[in-house]
Design an enzyme around this catalytic site. Sequence first.
Site, mmCIF file in Angstrom:
data_model
loop_
_atom_site.group_PDB
_atom_site.id
_atom_site.type_symbol
_atom_site.label_atom_id
_atom_site.label_comp_id
_atom_site.label_asym_id
_atom_site.label_seq_id
_atom_site.Cartn_x
_atom_site.Cartn_y
_atom_site.Cartn_z
ATOM 1 N N LYS A 22 -17.071 51.857 -23.074
ATOM 2 C CA LYS A 22 -17.657 50.572 -22.681
ATOM 3 C C LYS A 22 -17.595 49.564 -23.823
ATOM 4 C CE LYS A 22 -22.209 49.972 -22.835
ATOM 5 N NZ LYS A 22 -22.722 48.690 -23.402
ATOM 6 N N ASN A 23 -17.931 50.011 -25.025
ATOM 7 C CA ASN A 23 -17.999 49.097 -26.159
ATOM 8 C C ASN A 23 -16.619 48.672 -26.661
ATOM 9 O OD1 ASN A 23 -20.770 49.135 -26.081
ATOM 10 N ND2 ASN A 23 -20.977 50.721 -27.637
ATOM 11 N N CYS A 119 -33.658 41.189 -27.277
ATOM 12 C CA CYS A 119 -33.109 42.476 -26.851
ATOM 13 C C CYS A 119 -34.196 43.519 -27.009
ATOM 14 C CB CYS A 119 -31.900 42.830 -27.714
ATOM 15 S SG CYS A 119 -31.180 44.434 -27.354
ATOM 16 N N ARG A 124 -31.208 41.240 -32.929
ATOM 17 C CA ARG A 124 -29.746 41.221 -32.997
ATOM 18 C C ARG A 124 -29.190 39.788 -32.973
ATOM 19 N NH1 ARG A 124 -26.967 46.072 -29.729
ATOM 20 N NH2 ARG A 124 -27.876 45.252 -27.839
ATOM 21 N N ASP A 308 -26.311 54.612 -31.588
ATOM 22 C CA ASP A 308 -26.334 54.788 -30.134
ATOM 23 C C ASP A 308 -26.513 56.240 -29.711
ATOM 24 O OD1 ASP A 308 -26.175 52.131 -29.565
ATOM 25 O OD2 ASP A 308 -24.063 52.114 -29.011
ATOM 26 N N ARG A 400 -25.657 50.851 -16.828
ATOM 27 C CA ARG A 400 -24.928 49.951 -17.723
ATOM 28 C C ARG A 400 -23.911 50.712 -18.570
ATOM 29 N NH1 ARG A 400 -28.220 47.671 -21.757
ATOM 30 N NH2 ARG A 400 -26.249 46.685 -22.333
#
Length: 423
Positions: A22-23, A119, A124, A308, A400
Site C-alpha cells: 500500500k505504501n 492524525c 505528522r 508500522d 485501509r
Amino acid sequence: MDRIRIRGGVPLEGVIAIGGAKNAALPLMAASLLTEETLSLENVPDLADIATMSNLLVQHGVALEMGEANAHHLELSATHITSTTAPYDLVRKMRASVLVLGPLLARCGRARVSLPGGCAIGTRPIDLHINGLRQLGARIELHAGYVDARAPKGLRGAEIVFPSVSVGATEHLLMAASLAEGETVLINAAREPEITDLAQCLVAMGARIDGIGSDRLRIVGVGRLHGARHRIIPDRIETGTYMMAAAAAGGELRLARTGLDFVTAVARVLDNAGVEVTATEDGVIVRRGDGLDGVDVMTEPYPGYPTDLQAQFMALMATARGASMITETIFENRFMHVPELARMGANINVHGASAMVRGVPRLTGAPVMATDLRASVSLVVAGLVAEGETVINRVYHLDRGYERLEDKLSACGARIERLRDGA
C-alpha cells in the site's frame, strides 16, 4: 459499522499470499500526474486507501482502468489534467493524498491542495514537504486550510538537506525534482523499500536518478516523462503482520509472494524471541518454537525495526516469558492500542515513549475498539491467542491496509469472521 469476531486458541497452518505494498502504491499512483502517457501498475492491492487515491486522481482528470482479467492491474492516464485543486473532503480521508501537490506543481506550474489535518497517531506535519518545494523554487502560501503553490516558470534543482528522515517528503521531492530544471540532491533521504520502488518506476518513465537505495539521491530533471509498466513490491508490513500472527498463535505459516529481504529487522527480532523464520524461493515460513521470550524493540527508520509493526509486536509480547521494553521513536501517540490490549488482560505500563510489557500466561477475549490501522490489526493478533471471544469494533481502519484479512486467516484455521453492520 462492521465488526470482526475472533474465537482464539487455534494454531495457524497454511499459506497466505502477500499483496502489493500500500505504501508503495499510493505515491506510484500520484506519479501518474507527472506524464500525459499511461502508467500501468501491477500488483495493486484492493484497499480503501487505494480507492481514496483513485477518487482523488479522477477528480484531477486522470482516467483509471482496471485490467479486465486482473483487478490488481491499474492503468492511469493523466493526458488532460482538468483540476489542480485537491479538496479537503478527499484529502482529509488519507494523509498520503498530499503527495499530489509536487507532481501537479512540477507539471502544471500550480497546485492547491488541502492541508491533511491531524492524525490519530500524531500530528505528522508536512513542513518538510513545503520547505523542500520552496527550495525548488515554488512560491507557497497557506490560506484557509489550503497549500497554494505556484511555479509559473517551472521548478529548479537544489540541494535539500532533510533535518530528519521523512518517507513522505523524500517521495514528494523525488517526484517533483524529476521534472525540475537542473540537478537536485536530496541529503538524509529516507531509504525505505517503497522509495526505491518509486525511484525505479520513475527511472522507467525516463527520470534520471542516482543513489537509489541510499540516503543521498541525485536527480537530474528532464523535460518530460513517458508512460511505463511497473510491478509494485510486496507489502512488508502485511508480511510482518502475518509473521506476528503465526508467532502468536503457533503452528506453521508460509507467506508467499514476498521475501525475507523486506523484513530482515523483523526476522531478527522474532529469532531472538524464539520464532523460527526461514526464507523460501517465493516467500517466508514462520514457525514458533517452544514458547516466546520477551525481547526489547526500538522503532527506527529503515533498515531498522518499522514503526508500522510496533503494535503487532506488542500484542505478541503480551504472552511472552519475561518482559519486553518497546520504544517508539517515530510517531507520538502510537500507544493508543495499549488500553484495548489491557482489556484483554495484557500487563503493559507506558512511560513516555516506551512501554514495558510483562508477559501473562493468557489473554482473555473482550469487546475492543480499533483506533488506527496498525492498532486495529494488533487486536486481531491478540484475539488469535485469547481465550474466548474477541469482537473488534471500527474495523474500517483494517480495510485501509489489509486486503481480505479475515479470509486469509480463516483459510489457515483461524476462527475469525466479519459481522456486517446490523448483524
